[in-house]
Write a protein that holds these residues in place. Structure first.
Motif, PDB file in Angstrom:
ATOM      1  N   HIS A  51      -0.089   4.231   0.136  1.00 25.76           N
ATOM      2  CA  HIS A  51      -0.642   5.227   1.047  1.00 25.76           C
ATOM      3  C   HIS A  51      -0.152   4.965   2.470  1.00 25.76           C
ATOM      4  O   HIS A  51       0.302   5.871   3.164  1.00 25.76           O
ATOM      5  N   ASP A  52      -0.234   3.710   2.881  1.00 28.93           N
ATOM      6  CA  ASP A  52       0.190   3.362   4.237  1.00 28.93           C
ATOM      7  C   ASP A  52       1.671   2.992   4.297  1.00 28.93           C
ATOM      8  O   ASP A  52       2.216   2.752   5.369  1.00 28.93           O
ATOM      9  N   CYS A  67      -6.289  -1.840  -0.639  1.00 27.89           N
ATOM     10  CA  CYS A  67      -5.892  -1.977   0.775  1.00 27.89           C
ATOM     11  C   CYS A  67      -7.151  -2.007   1.623  1.00 27.89           C
ATOM     12  O   CYS A  67      -8.010  -1.146   1.508  1.00 27.89           O
ATOM     13  N   CYS A  83      -7.126   1.405   4.039  1.00 27.16           N
ATOM     14  CA  CYS A  83      -7.334   2.760   3.524  1.00 27.16           C
ATOM     15  C   CYS A  83      -8.125   2.738   2.221  1.00 27.16           C
ATOM     16  O   CYS A  83      -8.470   3.788   1.699  1.00 27.16           O
ATOM     17  N   CYS A 132       0.849  -1.185   0.000  1.00 24.24           N
ATOM     18  CA  CYS A 132       0.000   0.000   0.000  1.00 24.24           C
ATOM     19  C   CYS A 132       0.884   1.233   0.000  1.00 24.24           C
ATOM     20  O   CYS A 132       1.647   1.447   0.946  1.00 24.24           O
TER      21      CYS A 132
HETATM   22 ZN   LIG Z   1      -3.566   1.346   2.739  1.00 22.57          ZN
END
Ligand SMILES: [Zn+2]
Ligand SMILES: [Zn+2]
Ligand SMILES: [Zn+2]
Length: 1004
Positions: A208-209, A446, A449, A206
């Motif tokens: 984003h994470d 994900c 998120c 991911c």
């Molecule tokens: Zn994520």
């Protein structure tokens, strides 16, 4: 619910009124058990009573020494208030624990919480904001711990409010110091035995994470990707493919099957790849062809294209190649080890063979970027290709100058999804783009998120699924095969669970156990400062476990390697003496999976007895999505630690949906907050709802449905209890009980037999976790057998007989036994109400103070065993009753009769005929008036009377030749026969005499 007869002074009744109204002499129900439950108000008071009396501890002590039944709790995640899924989960478990307890098992319940991991860390990041930049990891971890504790406390109070019994004051949590130490211990167990390796592998990532995701953390959703057809120019000798004679000894092993042999085309030759991830093209190293597929060479005016024969027509159309001429045909094996030119980088691309290539979509030529695909990675390994990786943790294309002649590529610094259009533009510029379009398809996202994830090769820690190990019998096997073998020893409920988890274990890749975050248990391994070899020293590992036990896993972030390692520790590989700490943390699934070790191995409250030959937990029960989650990780952890599955059986439940089959969510407006329902309707209503659904399927919940449960089903059950308790107000079980079954009135005997039957049915259903069958059986019994039949019929006997009349005591004995049995049978479901009923029973010395301290009733304690004939007879009589009531109803609605008591029933039955009601009617002739609620019954028989026909003749006749008793309202011939009580029947006179009612005169 039956009502007391409405005793108005009867008109046309001669005589002076008695000194007190006769109504006051009726034994009407009296109870403090309220009709209106007031559950939201009263349940918290009962909880306090349970807490003050230490009820859970009392139950534990009462069952000590009995066979154990261990339900091991799967830990919910401590990051919010509970939702309906939690309520379903915990209530089902509570049903199991309570039913096992009442079946005589020692069934402890130690609840747990999952406290580490990304969602909490992200929430804390949000709360800390910029402050986090100045905080060290230990401070961030403390903030995470506080956050998790806050929600653990909240959820705990909510679960307690639902009436769930357990060791709430001492739950387990994955952030307990000891639990953290046990996680590390479990990891070291795998690590020291060679299951763990660190390697570069493509994992779901991911951006984003900024973390790797486990398989279980990926969910599929629709996503629009740009799809591109790109041509790669052949740079190796075409003769190797086309089997041209120009290459001496063009080997016949080159399977140029069916090739229209001739010179290789003079135009440039290309293959065409198709991809929906243009951003992976900078990492393209190979093109894969299926060795057994047929490929064709298609000539256009200025080029020749090699694609799969099957897909050729669709490729020609998609790429608008126009008129093409097939100039050769050969197997994909001919393309192995060919070379192509990368479309925009200065790089040679290798032609490879791979059997995962399909011919249903694309071109049959698969662009291969070993860093960005599992199959690609495998091909890269086979052909010894490097893992070219530009994409960083945040998903940005970086260091692209390496292949840009020292100049960054135009997509440098863009995240992968943003780099797509730039790369497409570049392909166009280089003349490599044949077609592009947008494609909506199912794509991994994900689960935290909900952003699309990518596949990216990273350095990660893995547990190798195919690690060699020994089975308990000593035979050589692998970790994966052990898991598959153990799955077969477990009972899966529903049964499809077995196939599901078997498939998952069969196909799952190595378990990626590392995460690049802070809030968790570190992979506490020291790496050589020089050669990065991990230190493998069981003694040092043991010290780390002890350290975590004392200081929590924070210790890893506080102490330096020098503080932690004994002086003189040296690298096994190179002898270097400086080490660094691995800073990745463990996958949270590993943490919760380790609970069989952390909790079941050390907590005496949830261990099987030491002499138990099977130390596995009896049951794991969670949602059906946990086959790939907690069940899987628990299975794998337990096999690693103990070489066996951690559970004997696994039960799963479905999703909670609304009436339209949609998931419950705040945004859809169909969200149901179980806490609000408890505040509004009561915890027992939530519990009743759980019992009402077949949990193995997806279950339906809505506010109207819950309200209906409260207003109809619950109210009916409650009022049934209330009526029965009300009629026990003058019953002392110690002295008034009719102990001898044969001395009970026949209807009362029959009802005890029915109650014994119900007990058998309900306890069996509990054993099979068929809670909805319990729910239906209870409702059916209360409605059809109690309310509509038994309690209705009994009113006359209970209200008008002398209080101590044997027939009345007979009825009370049975009502008492039914109430007592029903309180126990419903206790696991209606935990609050059943205890309220229990404590409203007439006092009895030595009765346990709470229903939850009792066992289920036993059928043989309720009824004589020899009731077959009795039940047959009364089943027949009840059948007749149903017909009688129907006829009375019709007569009444057509105004031919008044009340049923205003009737004499003329009843004739066909005798000496199979299926005849006559024998039963004759045998219980004395009980028929009571059973039908009429003043009297005249029973006759007939033999095949063609005028009557059928089996029964039922004729209600309005009474005209007898007087009505002023007290019981029956018409009898003996009204007035008592000089002391001249307006009542002799039965009532006897009752009045028994209570010393003053005689009264009459002016007849
Ligand atoms: Zn994520
Ligand atoms: Zn070294
Ligand atoms: Zn009477």
């Amino acid at each position: 619910m039956p009502e007391a007869p409405n005793q108005k002074p009867a008109p046309n009744q001669p005589g002076a009124p008695p000194p007190k109204p006769l109504k006051s002499t009726l034994n009407l129900p009296q109870t403090a058990f309220p009709m209106k439950a007031g559950l939201p108000l009263h349940e918290p008071l009962r909880l306090k009573q349970w807490q003050d009396s230490g009820l859970y501890g009392q139950i534990r002590r009462a069952r000590a020494g009995s066979p154990r039944y261990i339900l091991h709790d799967g830990p919910p995640y401590a990051n919010g208030a509970i939702h309906l899924g939690h309520a379903l989960n915990k209530t089902l478990k509570d049903f199991v624990v309570k039913t096992k307890t009442m079946a005589g098992f020692d069934a402890p319940y130690v609840p747990g919480w999952d406290c580490h991991g990304l969602p909490i860390e992200i929430k804390v990041d949000e709360q800390l904001g910029r402050k986090k930049l100045q905080m060290d990891p230990v401070a961030v971890r403390r903030a995470c711990r506080q956050y998790a504790q806050k929600y653990l406390d909240l959820q705990r109070s909510q679960f307690i409010r639902m009436g769930i019994f357990g060791r709430w004051e001492r739950p387990y949590s994955t952030m307990d110091y000891e639990y953290e130490a046990r996680i590390a211990e479990s990891f070291f167990h795998f690590f020291e035995r060679g299951f763990v390796f660190k390697g570069l592998k493509p994992v779901s990532w991911c951006i984003h994470d900024r973390t790797a995701l486990a398989e279980a953390e990926v969910e599929y959703a629709n996503h629009t990707s740009p799809s591109v057809y790109v041509r790669y120019k052949l740079t190796s000798d075409p003769a190797a493919i086309f089997g041209s004679s120009t290459e001496s000894g063009a080997p016949s092993s080159r399977p140029n099957l069916g090739a229209k042999v001739g010179d290789a085309p003079q135009n440039p030759i290309f293959t065409i790849i198709w991809t929906t991830t243009p951003w992976t093209l900078p990492a393209s190293l190979a093109v894969a062809f299926h060795p057994d597929f047929e490929y064709v060479a298609l000539a256009t005016d200025d080029a020749t294209y090699i694609v799969s024969a099957t897909l050729a027509p669709s490729v020609v159309a998609a790429c608008s190649l126009g008129e093409v001429k097939e100039v050769a045909r050969f197997k994909g094996s001919a393309l192995d080890r060919t070379t192509f030119q990368h479309p925009f980088l200065d790089r040679s691309i290798l032609g490879t063979n791979a059997t995962y290539v399909t011919d249903d979509t694309g071109t049959g030529a698969v662009h291969t970027a070993p860093a960005h695909g599992v199959d690609d990675f495998a091909t890269g390994k086979r052909y010894d290709l490097p893992e070219v990786q530009y994409v960083d943790d945040a998903g940005r294309q970086s260091h692209t100058e390496r292949f840009g002649g020292g100049v960054p590529q135009p997509y440098e610094g863009l995240t992968v999804f943003k780099s797509n259009p730039v790369i497409i533009e570049l392909l166009k510029e280089k003349g490599a783009l044949l077609a592009t379009a947008n494609l909506e398809h199912s794509y991994p996202h994900c689960w935290r998120c909900h952003n699309p994830v990518i596949t990216r090769a990273t350095e990660q820690w893995f547990i190798a699924m195919d690690t060699p190990m020994r089975a308990p019998d000593g035979s050589e096997t692998t970790f994966r095969d052990r898991a598959l073998a153990e799955i077969k020893t477990v009972t899966w409920d529903p049964v499809w669970g077995q196939e599901r988890i078997t498939n998952m274990v069969t196909t799952r890749p190595d378990w990626c156990i590392s995460r690049q975050r802070i809030w968790g248990v570190p992979i506490a391994v020291f790496l050589c400062g020089k050669c990065s070899t991990p230190l493998r020293d069981p003694a040092i590992n043991k010290q780390i476990v002890d350290l975590f036990m004392r200081e929590s896993a924070d210790a890893w972030y506080i102490h330096t390697p020098e503080e932690l390692l004994p002086a003189g520790t040296a690298c096994n590989a190179c002898g270097h003496t400086v080490f660094r700490k691995e800073m990745d943390i463990l996958d949270v699934w590993f943490e919760s999976g380790a609970s069989s070790h952390a909790v079941l191995d050390f907590d005496p409250d949830v261990q099987q007895a030491p002499n138990d030959p099977d130390p596995r937990a009896d049951l794991y029960a969670e949602g059906g999505d946990q086959h790939r989650g907690w069940f899987m990780s628990s299975l794998l952890c337990s096999i690693g630690m103990h070489n066996r599955a951690p559970f004997k059986s696994v039960a799963t439940y479905g999703w909670t949906l609304d009436e339209k089959g949609r998931a419950l969510s705040k945004s859809l407006g169909n969200f149901i907050d179980p806490v609000a329902i408890m505040d509004q309707l009561g915890g027992d209503i939530v519990r009743l709802w759980v019992a009402s659904v077949d949990f193995r399927e997806d279950v339906v919940a809505s506010l109207p449905l819950l309200k209906r449960l409260a207003e109809e089903i619950y109210r009916k059950l409650r009022n049934t209890f209330r009526f029965m308790l009300g009629n026990l107000h003058d019953f002392d079980p110690a002295t008034n009980m009719v102990e001898d079954f044969s001395k009970l009135e026949p209807l009362d005997q029959y009802m005890l037999a029915r109650t014994a039957e119900l007990t058998k049915k309900i306890t069996t259903a509990y054993t099979e976790f068929e809670f909805h069958r319990v729910y239906h059986a209870l409702n059916e019994f209360c409605n059809s057998e109690l309310s509509a039949l038994y309690l209705d019929v009994l009113k006359d006997r209970l209200y008008t007989f002398a209080p101590n009349h044997p027939a009345r005591r007979s009825a009370q004995t049975v009502i008492y036994k039914i109430t007592e049995a029903l309180a126990r049978l419903t206790a696991p479901i209606l935990s609050f109400t059943a205890d309220e009923v229990w404590q409203s029973l007439p006092p009895l010395a030595n009765r346990p103070t709470s229903v939850h301290l009792t066992l289920f009733p036993k059928p043989e304690d309720l009824s004589s065993t020899d009731t077959k004939q009795l039940e047959e007879d009364w089943a027949a009589l009840i059948e007749v009753r149903i017909r009688v009531l129907k006829i009375l109803e019709t007569e009444r609605s057509e105004k031919r009769i008044g009340k049923s008591l205003d009737c004499v029933l003329s009843l004739s039955a066909r005798a000496n005929y199979p299926g005849s009601f006559y024998d039963a009617l004759k045998k219980y002739e004395m009980n028929l008036a009571e059973l039908f609620g009429v003043s009297s019954v005249q029973l006759g028989s007939f033999n095949n009377n063609p005028e009557v026909g059928g089996l029964l003749s039922i004729v209600p006749i309005a009474v005209n030749n007898s007087r009505r008793c002023d007290r019981c309202w029956r018409y009898t011939f003996d009204v007035g026969h008592s000089s002391a009580y001249p307006t009542v029947c002799l039965r009532c006179a006897e009752a009045l005499d028994a209570i010393d009612f003053p005689p009264y005169a009459t002016n007849v």
